[in-house]
Design a protein around this motif. Sequence first.
Motif, PDB file in Angstrom:
ATOM      1  N   UNK A   1       0.822  -1.207   0.000  1.00 10.81           N
ATOM      2  CA  UNK A   1       0.000   0.000   0.000  1.00 10.81           C
ATOM      3  C   UNK A   1       0.861   1.264   0.000  1.00 10.81           C
ATOM      4  N   UNK A   2       2.125   1.087   0.343  1.00  7.23           N
ATOM      5  CA  UNK A   2       2.995   2.280   0.475  1.00  7.23           C
ATOM      6  C   UNK A   2       3.924   2.416  -0.724  1.00  7.23           C
ATOM      7  N   UNK A   3       4.505   1.276  -1.151  1.00  4.03           N
ATOM      8  CA  UNK A   3       5.515   1.347  -2.219  1.00  4.03           C
ATOM      9  C   UNK A   3       4.951   0.876  -3.548  1.00  4.03           C
ATOM     10  N   UNK A   4       5.583   1.364  -4.626  1.00  5.92           N
ATOM     11  CA  UNK A   4       5.307   0.903  -6.000  1.00  5.92           C
ATOM     12  C   UNK A   4       3.823   0.956  -6.328  1.00  5.92           C
ATOM     13  N   UNK A   5       3.197   2.092  -6.054  1.00  8.76           N
ATOM     14  CA  UNK A   5       1.777   2.251  -6.385  1.00  8.76           C
ATOM     15  C   UNK A   5       1.670   2.724  -7.820  1.00  8.76           C
ATOM     16  N   UNK A   6       0.414   2.634  -8.327  1.00 11.46           N
ATOM     17  CA  UNK A   6       0.198   3.025  -9.720  1.00 11.46           C
ATOM     18  C   UNK A   6       0.489   4.524  -9.859  1.00 11.46           C
TER      19      UNK A   6
ATOM     20  N   UNK B   1      -2.562  -7.376 -11.890  1.00  9.81           N
ATOM     21  CA  UNK B   1      -1.691  -7.455 -13.074  1.00  9.81           C
ATOM     22  C   UNK B   1      -0.881  -6.149 -13.185  1.00  9.81           C
ATOM     23  N   UNK B   2       0.023  -5.964 -12.250  1.00 10.75           N
ATOM     24  CA  UNK B   2       0.874  -4.752 -12.282  1.00 10.75           C
ATOM     25  C   UNK B   2       2.317  -5.198 -12.160  1.00 10.75           C
ATOM     26  N   UNK B   3       3.088  -4.857 -13.193  1.00 13.15           N
ATOM     27  CA  UNK B   3       4.487  -5.323 -13.228  1.00 13.15           C
ATOM     28  C   UNK B   3       5.412  -4.154 -13.534  1.00 13.15           C
ATOM     29  N   UNK B   4       6.671  -4.380 -13.228  1.00 16.13           N
ATOM     30  CA  UNK B   4       7.691  -3.378 -13.544  1.00 16.13           C
ATOM     31  C   UNK B   4       8.740  -4.000 -14.453  1.00 16.13           C
TER      32      UNK B   4
ATOM     33  N   UNK C   1       6.129   0.791 -15.923  1.00 16.59           N
ATOM     34  CA  UNK C   1       5.145   0.058 -15.116  1.00 16.59           C
ATOM     35  C   UNK C   1       3.968  -0.247 -16.024  1.00 16.59           C
ATOM     36  N   UNK C   2       3.441  -1.481 -15.945  1.00 16.96           N
ATOM     37  CA  UNK C   2       2.311  -1.830 -16.804  1.00 16.96           C
ATOM     38  C   UNK C   2       1.940  -3.284 -16.623  1.00 16.96           C
ATOM     39  N   UNK C   3       1.230  -3.809 -17.592  1.00 19.97           N
ATOM     40  CA  UNK C   3       0.808  -5.223 -17.518  1.00 19.97           C
ATOM     41  C   UNK C   3       2.020  -6.092 -17.833  1.00 19.97           C
ATOM     42  N   UNK C   4       1.867  -7.369 -17.567  1.00 20.58           N
ATOM     43  CA  UNK C   4       2.955  -8.313 -17.824  1.00 20.58           C
ATOM     44  C   UNK C   4       3.358  -8.260 -19.294  1.00 20.58           C
TER      45      UNK C   4
ATOM     46  N   UNK D   1      14.924  -7.234 -16.102  1.00 23.54           N
ATOM     47  CA  UNK D   1      14.061  -8.221 -15.432  1.00 23.54           C
ATOM     48  C   UNK D   1      12.655  -7.642 -15.342  1.00 23.54           C
ATOM     49  N   UNK D   2      11.668  -8.570 -15.260  1.00 22.10           N
ATOM     50  CA  UNK D   2      10.298  -8.109 -15.007  1.00 22.10           C
ATOM     51  C   UNK D   2       9.939  -8.539 -13.592  1.00 22.10           C
ATOM     52  N   UNK D   3       9.529  -7.563 -12.774  1.00 24.89           N
ATOM     53  CA  UNK D   3       9.187  -7.851 -11.383  1.00 24.89           C
ATOM     54  C   UNK D   3       7.736  -7.491 -11.124  1.00 24.89           C
ATOM     55  N   UNK D   4       7.070  -8.335 -10.353  1.00 23.39           N
ATOM     56  CA  UNK D   4       5.700  -8.018  -9.958  1.00 23.39           C
ATOM     57  C   UNK D   4       5.764  -6.835  -8.999  1.00 23.39           C
ATOM     58  N   UNK D   5       4.747  -5.980  -9.034  1.00 26.58           N
ATOM     59  CA  UNK D   5       4.812  -4.758  -8.229  1.00 26.58           C
ATOM     60  C   UNK D   5       4.936  -5.074  -6.738  1.00 26.58           C
ATOM     61  N   UNK D   6       4.309  -6.169  -6.285  1.00 30.49           N
ATOM     62  CA  UNK D   6       4.385  -6.512  -4.856  1.00 30.49           C
ATOM     63  C   UNK D   6       5.800  -6.936  -4.485  1.00 30.49           C
TER      64      UNK D   6
END
Length: 1739
Positions: free
Chosen positions: A37-42, A212-215, A261-264, A289-294
Motif C-alpha cells: 500500500x505504500x511502495x510501488x503504487x500506480x 496485473x501490475x508489473x515493472x 510500469x504496466x501489464x505483464x 528483469x520483469x518484477x511483480x509490483x508486490x
Amino acid sequence: MAEGEKSQDGLELSKKWLEAADCRTELLRYLKEQVPRIFCLKKESSPQEEEELMQSALLHPLECFLFGEDPLEGLEKLKQGSSSSQLCGRVFKEGETVYSCRDCAIDPTCVLCMDCFQDSVHKSHRYKMHASSGGGFCDCGDVEAWKIGPCCSKHDPGAATAMVTDECVLEPELYERAEKLFRVLLQYVTDFLVWEENLELPAELQPRTKENAYYCVLYNDEHHSYDHVIYTLQRSVHCDQAEAQTHTALIDKEGRRAVKRGTLLSCQQAKDLIRSNSEHISLQPLRVEILHSAVMAHQTFALRLGSWFQKIISYSVGFRQAFSQVALEPTPGREQPCLISRLMLHDARMYKGARKIVHELIFCSMLMETEFKRLFAIEFTKHYKQLQKDFINDDHERSISITALSVQIFTVPTLARQLIEEGNVIKVIVDTVMELLREHLDDNNRFFFLGYNSDKFSRIQVIFHDLRYILISKPSVWTEELRTQFLEGFKIFLRLLKCMQGMEEVKRQFGRHIAVEPEWEAGFSLQIQLRHVLAMFQDWCSSDEEILLLAFKECHTVLMQCNNQPFHREATDYYMCKHILHVRPYKVSQEPVSIHLPISRLLAGLYVLMCKSGAAERLDNLESYEFTQLAEYPLRCIVLAAQVSAEMWRRNGLSLVSQVYYYQDVKCRDEMYDKDILMLQITASKMEPNHFLMLILLRFELFDYFNGNCSSKDQDELIQWNRLTEEMLYLLIVIVGERYVPGISHVTKEDVTMREVIHLLCIEPMAHSNLAKGLPENESHETGLESVITKVATFKKPGVSGHGLYEVKKERLVEFNPFFYHYSRSQHSKAEESQKKRRTQESNDKALRPPVPPAFCPAFSSIVRLLCSDIIIHILRQVLQRAAEDRATHWTEAMIQRALHLIGQALLEEKMQLEDCSVEEVTFDFSLKARRIGSEHGKSVFLLLSKIKTVPSLEAQKDMVKWVLQMFEIIKCLREKSSPSASMSVETTKPEESAQDKEKAERKRKAEAAKLHRQKIMAQMSAMQKNFIESNKMLYDNMPESGTQGEPATASESCAMEQRELCIAIGPHRGSTPAEREVLTCILCQEEQEVVAQAQAMVLTACVQRSTVLTQCRGKKLTSMGDGTAYPLFMPPELAVGTHTGSCGHVMHATCWQKYFEAVQNTTRNRLHAELIIDLENGEYLCPLCKSLCNTVVPLIPLEPLVFNYENAEIIGQHLTMPRWIQILSARTKGLKSLAQDNECSSESSSVDGDTGMCAEGQPDFRSILSYGVQEPRKLSDSIAEMLVVCATTVHRVGLQTAPNELCPCVPLMAWNTCAFTIQAIENILQQEDKPLFGSLQNRQLAGLKAIVQFSAAQRLKSSQAVIQRHFTGMLGVLLPAMSRKNTPSLLEVDFFHLLVGLVLSIPSLYQEEAVDLQPSAVSSAYNHLHVLHLVTMAHIVQVLLSSTDFPAVAGGEETEEARAAAELCSTMSQLTGRPIPDVSGISVAERVKRGIEPFLRCAALFFNCLTGVCPPVELSSTAVTSQGQVEALCSYLALPSNVFQLFHDHRDTVSPLLQRWCGNQTVTKALKGKLQTVRYPRRRNRLIELPEDYSALLNQASHFQCPKSMDDERKHPTLCLFCGAMLCSQSSCCLSPLDGEDVGACTAHAATCGAGVGMFLRIRECEIVLMASKTRGSTYPAPYLDDYGETDPHLGRGNPLHLCPERYRKLNQLWQQHCILEEIARSLEVVNVMFAFEWQML
C-alpha cells in the motif's frame, strides 16, 4: 494523523504482536498488508510522502515493539544509560580524503577520517593523505591499528582500553525483544535481497488477489556506457532525453531502476525491445528483469529496513550485539548458512544499492565488536573461495564487492593469527588462486598465459593483496599450532611457485624474426604481485629458527623436483689452466631458457637468512647440496640478460627486451636479479673458485674463446664476444664487490638504502620523489629514504618554479662504485660522466677507483678467492694482451675498464688483508701471481698494464692504470715491510715515465689554471657590468635606441636645472617632447625600419581581453543604454568589466603580419584540435617569436617632437582662464549641435536659448575657440590608418562582445576605454609590487602602453568628427551639469580616469571646421589638458568626499593651509548635501582625499607621459621617496598645486555653482541616505583569496562541502575559485547550467561572470590549478602547495603533507593581475600535443 494517535496505534499494534503466540507470523501478516500500500503504487507518490507513510505505518510500530513504549521515551532512557563508542567506524565514500600515519600505523591500510585526524596526535607526525576508493572505514579507536595514539580526542574514553566487547547495557527484556524483532526482520531482509522469483512472493507474504501490475527493471552493468543506455531507453520505452538521463544516472548510482510500469505483456515487450536495441551497440544485451509490483514493493522496503537497522544499531552497543548475534547464529534445523553468510554468498548477484546497504550493515555491526568480528572472519574465510569466484565472474568494481571486506579482517594481527591457526587462511587463499589459475597450466604443470583474459586476470591478482594482509605483522611468539599451519600454508604456496618456476620459456630465433610476440605481461604482473608476499614469507621464516630450517629444506626439495630446462647431454670434462670441470653442457643461445625462477630465488633468500641467524650451521648435510646445480638456473638467467644486451636475441622481438628490463628494474629486481646474484655468491662461496669461473665461462659461451680454441673473422661474432666478455667481467665485479646485503656482510638495511641513494645522486642531483621512485618499496610502501637522506645528501630549496633537489655530500663520494649493480646502462654512463666531470673540476685525476667494500661474513669470505684464482689471472691476461696488441676488433675500452676495476678490487682486498694480518697469514696472493704468471714472455698482468698505458685509444683510462700500478707498489712495500713513501710515486720507479711526460703534465696543469683564472676574471667583469647598468638604469632607459648617440651634454648643471623645472606634462609650463628616432627590426623579415607616421606601418602584437581584475563587484553586467548615456560612454566606478590590451612587445611590418596571419589561418585549420589553442574565427594567432596568444595588432605611431612656445603660452594664458574656457566650449558645442541640426533638416535653425550658466559680457561666439591657436592635423600613411581600423574593431568586438562593426559610434569609446583600463591595470600592478611608477615597467609593457595611448589618441582622425563631438559633449555633461543631457550619470556613477582619457582624446574634434581639417595647436592643447584635468580632479575630490564615511585618525599637528582648505570644502559640501558636518579635523579630511585621489593621479601621470613624452620627475622613478613626496611630485608633473584644495580656491567662481549642482543630484542624495551602494576611494586592490598554510585545512573544507543542487552522497569535486573564494561543484551533472545556449559545468559558468570568461580554480581533491579562458580552453597548472621536499603533488599521488608556498602563490597572483592567463593556457596547449580534446566546458 496526529503524533499522539500515531503513537497509540503503534503501541497497540506492538502489544498485539507481543502477546501473539507466533510473533513472526503476525509481523509478516502486517507487512504483507501494508508494504504494497505504500511502495510501488500506480500513482507515483513523492519520496517525502513515501517516507512519511513508511515511518508512520511501518517503522513506528516496529520501534514501539522494540522499546515496549513510546520510542522517544525509550530512546531517552537508553541515552542516559549508555556511553559513546570508542570506535569511529565512519564508512568512507569514494574520493573522500583519508589519512595514514607513517610513524604510528601498524600497516598502510590503517587510516583515519578527516575529523579524527584533525583531532589526533598524528597531525604533527609524518602523515600521508590519499583519496579513498570507497568502502573502508576509519580505524580511530582500534588499538591494534596504531602503535601510539589510537584515539582522537573525540573517541578517547579517557584511558585507551583494548577494543573489548562492552558489557551488554540493555535490560534483559529489551534485549530479548530486540533479538526477536531483529531475527524476523533480518530474515525478511535477507529473503528479499536474495529473492530470485521475480513474479511470485514467498507463501507467507502471498496476497489474496494478485493484480496485473508489473515493472520492467533495468540493471547496471559495466559493459555499456551512459550514452548506450540513454540511446536504448529513448528507443525502447519512448522517454525523452532528460528522462532517459535521469534513469541512467540512477541506474549507475543505485544499480537498478524501474523504467516502465504496466501489464505483464507490455513489460515483456519493453524488455525485448531494450535487449534487442542494446545488442546492436554492444555484443552483450542489457540486463532487464520483469518484477511483480508486490515483489518490487517488498524489495524496496527491505532496503529501507537496512538503513533503519543502521539507525537503531547506532543507538546502543546492546542493539549492535543483538543484531550481530542474530546475523551470525546458524539457521536452526535447516542446512542453510547463517543469515549474513547467505547475504555474502549472494553478493555478486545483488545490485549496487543492495550491496552498499549490506556492506554498511556489516561495518556498523559485526566489525565494531571484537568477538563478533572474529566470528564473522571465520564465516568469511569459510566461504572465501566461493566469494572470490563470484567476484571474478562479476563485472562490478571491487570497491562494491563483499571481497573488499578482507582488508578489514585480515589486517588485524590477532585475527590473522587466529585465522591461520583455526582455518589455515594461507592455504585457503593460495588454493583459491591455484583453482582460478588452473586453466592456465600446460602439460608440464607450469603456467602458460597465452590468450588470457586481462580483466579476469587482474581480478585474480587482487587475491594476492589478501595474502599480503595476512602476512603484514609477523608473530612475536610462535605456538605449535601456528607453526604447523604456517608451514602447511608455505608448502601450498611453494606449489604455486612450482607452477611458475621455468614458465614461459624462450628459445633464441635463428634466421627469421619471430612472427608473433609471445605473451609476457601476465607472468611479470604475477611476479610483481608476489614480490612483497615472497619478502614477507622470508620475514616470517626468519623470526623462528625452527621454521627457517624446515622452510629451507622444503624449498630445496621442491626445487629438486622441478623438471624445467633439463640437460639433453651427458656431463663431460672441460680443461683450462690445468683445472678440470666435470659438468653437463648447456647453451643458453640454443636451448630453452626461462626468466621465472621464484623457487631458486626464494631458496637463496632463505639461505642468507640462515647464515645471518646462524641456523646454517644446523643444516646437517650442507655438503651434499649440489651447488653447481643450484647455480645453474640463475646463471642461465643472467647469461640470457647478457646475450640480449649483446643483441644476440634481436629476432625474438621486443617482448624479451621488456622481460630483461623488468628483471633488472626496481619493481622486480629484489626478488629476481638480486636473488640470482645472491645464489651465485652462495655457490661461489661453496665451490672451488677455478671451477666456478670455468662454469661461468662455459655458460657465457666464452670458454673456447678464452682457451684460444676459436677465432673468427665475422665482425658480428667478434662484437658479440666482446660484449659478452664485458658482461662476464661485469658479473665477476658484481659477485665479488656487491656485499651490501644483510647476511652477506655485516650491514644493516639502513646502510643498503644509503648506498642506493648515494649512487642515484651520483648520476645527478634529484628531487625527493625521483629518489623514492628509484628505491625499492617494502610491503608498507616505505623506502626508508627519510631516515638516511640527511646523512648522505644536502637539500637545495626550489625557486618560484621547479622543485627542491638533493645533492650528494662530498665526503660520501668515496663510496661511489662506477659498476654499481643496480645501474641501468644509461645510468652507468651518466654517473661515470658526471663523476669524471666533477673530479676534473676539482683538479683530481679521472680514475674512478673501486670503493673499499665491507668485509664478507665468515660464510661468504671464501668468495674473494675468485680474485686470486688461476683462471681470473688467465682471463685478465687475455683481455689486457688484446689491448696491448691493439687489434681494434678484438677488444673494447669498456672491457679494459672492467678488467682494471677487477684488478683494483683484487689489490684493495690484498691491501686490506695485509693491513689486518701478518704477511705469512695472508693467503691472498693476487699481486704475486699478477707479476709472476706469464712474466717470462713479458705478458704478466703487471707488465701488460704498463704496456696499455701507451695505447692511444686508452687515453681515458690512463689515470686508472696509473692508480692500479701505484697500488701494486704499495702492496709490494707492505709485503716487504718497507715504508711505501720511498717508492710511492710510480714515476721514480718506472723508467718509462720520462721527464718529457712530467713536463707535459706540468704545462697542462698550468694551462688549466690560467684558463680557470681567465674565467673567474670574466665572471667578475660581467657581474660589475650588470651592477653598473642596474644602478644607472635611468641612463640606459633614456638612451636613443638608434645607432647614433646623443650629442655630448654641455653646461650640464644649468641643463639639469632647466630639466628639473620642465618636468611638467601639461599646461603653459609643459616640457618639450624630445625628438627620438626609433629604428625597429621586424621579427618576421628581419629588416630594420624607422617608425615614421608617413611610412609603411609597423605593428605590435597584442591581445585584447575583457577583465575583472580591478573590480570588487564580480558578475555585475555592464548594460549599454540606447541613449548613449551609460557604458561605454561612461565607465561605472566599480570597473565591473574592463577591456585590457596587452602586448608581448614584438614588432612586425603590417604586411608581414598579414601574410603570417593568413598562413596561420590556412595551416591551423588542418591541425588536430587546433581550435583548442587558437580561435581562428576571432582572429587569434600565436606571436611568431614568443608564442604568446594575440588577437590583434597595434600600429606604432611615433610621438611628434615638440619645442614648446612659452611666450605665446603666457599671452594666451592671460585670456584663456577656466571660466572663459568653459564659455568657449559651451558656445562651440551648441554651435556644432545647431549646425548638425541644420544639416539634417534644412529648416531655419532654431535659436539656441537657455542660459549657459556662465555667460558674461563679451559672450564668445561659435568660432572663438579657433582664435587660441590651431594647426593642421598629422597625416598618417594609409597602411597605419588601415591598422588603426583593425585594432579598433577588435577592441570594440571583444570589449562589447558584439559583432565586428567598424562604423559603430562606440568604436572610439572602446579605444579610449581600453587605454584607460590598461593604464589602471598597470598602475595597480606597480602599486601591488611596490615598484616606482616610472622606470620599473618591462620593455614589453612600456612599448605596449605607449602604442595603445597613441592608437587611442589617433582614433579621432579615423572616426566621424560629429560622433566624437557628441561623445565629448556627453562626457562633459558630467562635469558641467548645465550642458548635461537627460540621464547623464551623477558624480558617484562614473570612473573619473576613464572620463579624463575620453575628454582629453576627444576635445580636438571641436576644432574641426566644415571645409578644413584643423586641430588645436600645442599651446591650445596644453590649456585644454590643464583645464580638463583641473575640472576632473576637483570632481574626483568631491566624489571621494561624498563616498567617504571613515576618516583616518591623524596625529594632530598644527593646522596647515591645506587642512583649513579641506575643512572649508567639507563644510561647504555638508551644507549643500544637508548632511551634518563630520566631526573630524581638516588634517584627516586632507589625508583621506590625498589617499583617495593618489591612484587617479598616478594613472594620469602615466597617461600624459605616454601622450606627450615629457620626462617625469626623478622622484617618480624611485621607491625611496615618501608617499607625501610621491604625491607632491605627481602634482608638480600634472601642473596641479601640491595642496589640491587650492584648486577650489583658485577656481572659486567656476566651481561654486558646479558644486551646488553636483551635490544636489538626486542620485547623490540617495547614496548619502544609504539607499545606494557607493565605491570607496582608494578602491580596494584585488588579490587572490587567502589560502590556508596547511593543505589539510582545505581538504577539510572540501570534505564538508555540500553541493547546493544535489543531496546524494556521490563523490563531488569541490573546486575553489581563487578570485572570489566561491566553492563550486565541478565536473558534475547536478550543477550544469546553460550558457549561450549550451550546458556548461559550474566552473565555466562561474568564470563567465566572475572573471569575464577567465578563471583560476583550485581543484581541491586533485591538488591542481585549472586555468580557464573560455568554454573550450583551459589548462592545468601546478598548485602553489609544496611538500617538505619542495615538490608539488598533483592528484595527491605521494600524499605527503603540503604547505602553501607564498612565492608561487604570488606568481599566480601576478599571472592574473598581468592578464597572462590566456597566454599561459595557449603556451601549455601548444607544448602538449592534444590527442583527445578535454571538455573544459564541463568542468
